[in-house]
Design a protein around this motif. Structure first.
Motif, mmCIF file in Angstrom:
data_model
loop_
_atom_site.group_PDB
_atom_site.id
_atom_site.type_symbol
_atom_site.label_atom_id
_atom_site.label_comp_id
_atom_site.label_asym_id
_atom_site.label_seq_id
_atom_site.Cartn_x
_atom_site.Cartn_y
_atom_site.Cartn_z
ATOM 1 N N VAL A 11 0.868 -1.151 0.056
ATOM 2 C CA VAL A 11 0.002 -0.038 0.185
ATOM 3 C C VAL A 11 0.707 1.113 0.107
ATOM 4 C CG1 VAL A 11 -1.630 1.165 1.387
ATOM 5 C CG2 VAL A 11 -1.860 -1.125 1.226
ATOM 6 N N ARG A 12 1.536 1.359 0.848
ATOM 7 C CA ARG A 12 2.737 2.247 0.810
ATOM 8 C C ARG A 12 3.404 2.702 -0.665
ATOM 9 N NH1 ARG A 12 6.017 3.396 6.374
ATOM 10 N NH2 ARG A 12 4.415 2.951 7.853
ATOM 11 N N ARG A 13 3.876 1.686 -1.305
ATOM 12 C CA ARG A 13 4.404 1.534 -2.699
ATOM 13 C C ARG A 13 3.523 2.147 -3.630
ATOM 14 N NH1 ARG A 13 8.723 3.263 -4.460
ATOM 15 N NH2 ARG A 13 7.129 4.408 -5.829
ATOM 16 N N LEU A 14 2.272 1.830 -3.660
ATOM 17 C CA LEU A 14 1.113 2.096 -4.375
ATOM 18 C C LEU A 14 0.953 3.522 -4.198
ATOM 19 C CD1 LEU A 14 -1.401 -0.992 -4.419
ATOM 20 C CD2 LEU A 14 0.251 -0.188 -6.285
ATOM 21 N N GLY A 15 0.912 4.156 -2.881
ATOM 22 C CA GLY A 15 0.472 5.520 -2.521
ATOM 23 C C GLY A 15 1.915 6.237 -2.979
ATOM 24 N N ALA A 16 2.950 5.846 -3.083
ATOM 25 C CA ALA A 16 4.000 6.701 -3.539
ATOM 26 C C ALA A 16 4.229 6.897 -5.149
ATOM 27 C CB ALA A 16 5.170 5.951 -3.164
ATOM 28 N N LEU A 53 -4.922 -1.347 4.207
ATOM 29 C CA LEU A 53 -6.096 -0.435 3.920
ATOM 30 C C LEU A 53 -7.114 -0.211 5.015
ATOM 31 C CD1 LEU A 53 -6.474 -1.625 -0.063
ATOM 32 C CD2 LEU A 53 -5.446 0.566 0.978
ATOM 33 N N ALA A 54 -7.600 -1.243 5.627
ATOM 34 C CA ALA A 54 -8.406 -0.885 6.737
ATOM 35 C C ALA A 54 -8.043 -0.117 7.873
ATOM 36 C CB ALA A 54 -9.072 -2.539 7.124
ATOM 37 N N GLY A 109 -13.030 10.038 2.944
ATOM 38 C CA GLY A 109 -13.650 8.677 2.855
ATOM 39 C C GLY A 109 -13.458 7.938 1.840
ATOM 40 N N TRP A 110 -13.885 6.620 1.867
ATOM 41 C CA TRP A 110 -13.416 5.605 0.673
ATOM 42 C C TRP A 110 -14.216 6.232 -0.755
ATOM 43 C CZ3 TRP A 110 -9.236 3.161 0.679
ATOM 44 C CH2 TRP A 110 -8.818 3.011 2.075
ATOM 45 N N ARG A 111 -15.003 7.083 -0.705
ATOM 46 C CA ARG A 111 -15.595 7.532 -1.936
ATOM 47 C C ARG A 111 -14.940 8.602 -2.651
ATOM 48 N NH1 ARG A 111 -22.047 6.570 -1.579
ATOM 49 N NH2 ARG A 111 -22.138 4.173 -0.728
ATOM 50 N N GLY A 112 -14.122 9.283 -1.776
ATOM 51 C CA GLY A 112 -13.237 10.630 -2.065
ATOM 52 C C GLY A 112 -12.278 10.063 -3.237
ATOM 53 N N LEU A 121 -7.499 2.609 -4.648
ATOM 54 C CA LEU A 121 -8.315 1.311 -4.600
ATOM 55 C C LEU A 121 -7.983 0.921 -5.827
ATOM 56 C CD1 LEU A 121 -11.506 1.772 -2.640
ATOM 57 C CD2 LEU A 121 -9.611 0.442 -1.897
ATOM 58 N N ASP A 122 -8.193 1.524 -6.988
ATOM 59 C CA ASP A 122 -8.068 1.162 -8.090
ATOM 60 C C ASP A 122 -6.421 0.648 -8.505
ATOM 61 O OD1 ASP A 122 -10.485 1.662 -9.307
ATOM 62 O OD2 ASP A 122 -9.858 3.871 -9.975
ATOM 63 N N ARG A 123 -5.368 1.495 -7.931
ATOM 64 C CA ARG A 123 -4.265 0.908 -8.005
ATOM 65 C C ARG A 123 -3.800 -0.473 -7.410
ATOM 66 N NH1 ARG A 123 -0.817 6.550 -6.176
ATOM 67 N NH2 ARG A 123 -1.792 7.835 -7.668
#
Length: 251
Positions: free
Chosen positions: A29-34, A144-145, A152-155, A162-164
């Motif tokens: 998740v950290r890698r995807l966020g980067a 992620l949880a 929110g998760w719809r932002g 989530l797509d990544r």
């Protein structure tokens, strides 16, 4: 099937597995966020997960040593040492967390049921792939949880994350499912074993839990707030894995 699972070991295995999955999932998740555009809040508490993995693993080999009255095997000691290094590197900011954590995952089959299969190489490789791929998708869900997206998760940023994750998790889930079937055939020798043996019943419940996670993933991607529900399902699935690990080898 003879024998009953050691509930103490099952609980300790569960703590270790949740820690490993969440730790490696946090890395994903950290890698995807980067990736660009960067999502700065995508920072799951990796140190907490890795700390739980180390504490659980250390307790596992301690209980096993007391129960057997002998020192644990080198593969178990090496696994816990790798977990300890991953935790130490994480809290000290040393950039070798991923290699140490993946080493711990690679050493898991050497101290489990796969090592008793003859010849063990194929079973151990399938086990490594199974756990590593599970760390990516199930561990990623646990990571992620723990997050709280600003909108929110719809932002928009949450949807982008989530797509990544979905692109990576889909492949990882397929590998987990395939290797899970291969692992099951090593321990369950007939379809009827799924409801006539305790091992098979737990294995079947684990499969049902994975199916529930898949359905929740679809709902999550459509914007429904089920992140924590899916994480709870993942924890139950990991608990089933821990119980299976505590059973005597069935091969």
């Amino acid at each position: 099937m003879s024998g009953r699972p050691d509930l103490v070991l099952a609980v300790l295995h569960w703590i270790e597995y949740v820690g490993l999955l969440g730790g490696l999932g946090s890395m994903v998740v950290r890698r995807l966020g980067a990736n660009r555009p960067r999502i700065n809040w995508a920072q799951p508490p990796m140190h907490m997960f890795l700390g739980a993995a180390f504490a659980g693993g250390l307790a596992v080999i301690g209980v096993e040593a007391l129960h057997a009255g002998a020192a644990p095997g080198w593969e178990r000691v090496a696994r816990v040492a790798a977990e300890g290094l991953a935790f130490l590197f994480c809290i000290r900011g040393i950039p070798f967390v991923a290699p140490a954590a993946f080493l711990a995952v690679a050493l898991l089959p050497l101290g489990g049921h796969a090592a008793a299969v003859k010849p063990p190489a194929g079973a151990e490789l399938a086990d490594v792939l199974h756990v590593a791929s599970a760390c990516i998708w199930a561990g990623g869900i646990l990571a992620l949880a723990t997050l709280q997206p600003p909108g929110g998760w719809r932002g928009p940023e949450a949807v982008a994350l989530l797509d990544r994750f979905a692109r990576v998790a889909l492949i990882a889930f397929a590998v987990t499912a395939l290797t899970g079937v291969l692992r099951a055939t090593e321990q369950v020798h007939g379809v009827s074993d799924l409801w006539t043996t305790s091992y098979g019943v737990v294995l079947l419940l684990k499969a049902v839990g994975v199916g529930i996670m898949l359905l929740l993933s679809l709902a999550w991607r459509r914007g429904f707030p089920v992140a924590r529900a899916e994480a709870a399902a993942a924890i139950v699935v990991v608990a089933a894995s821990a119980v299976l690990a505590a059973y005597p080898n069935q091969a």
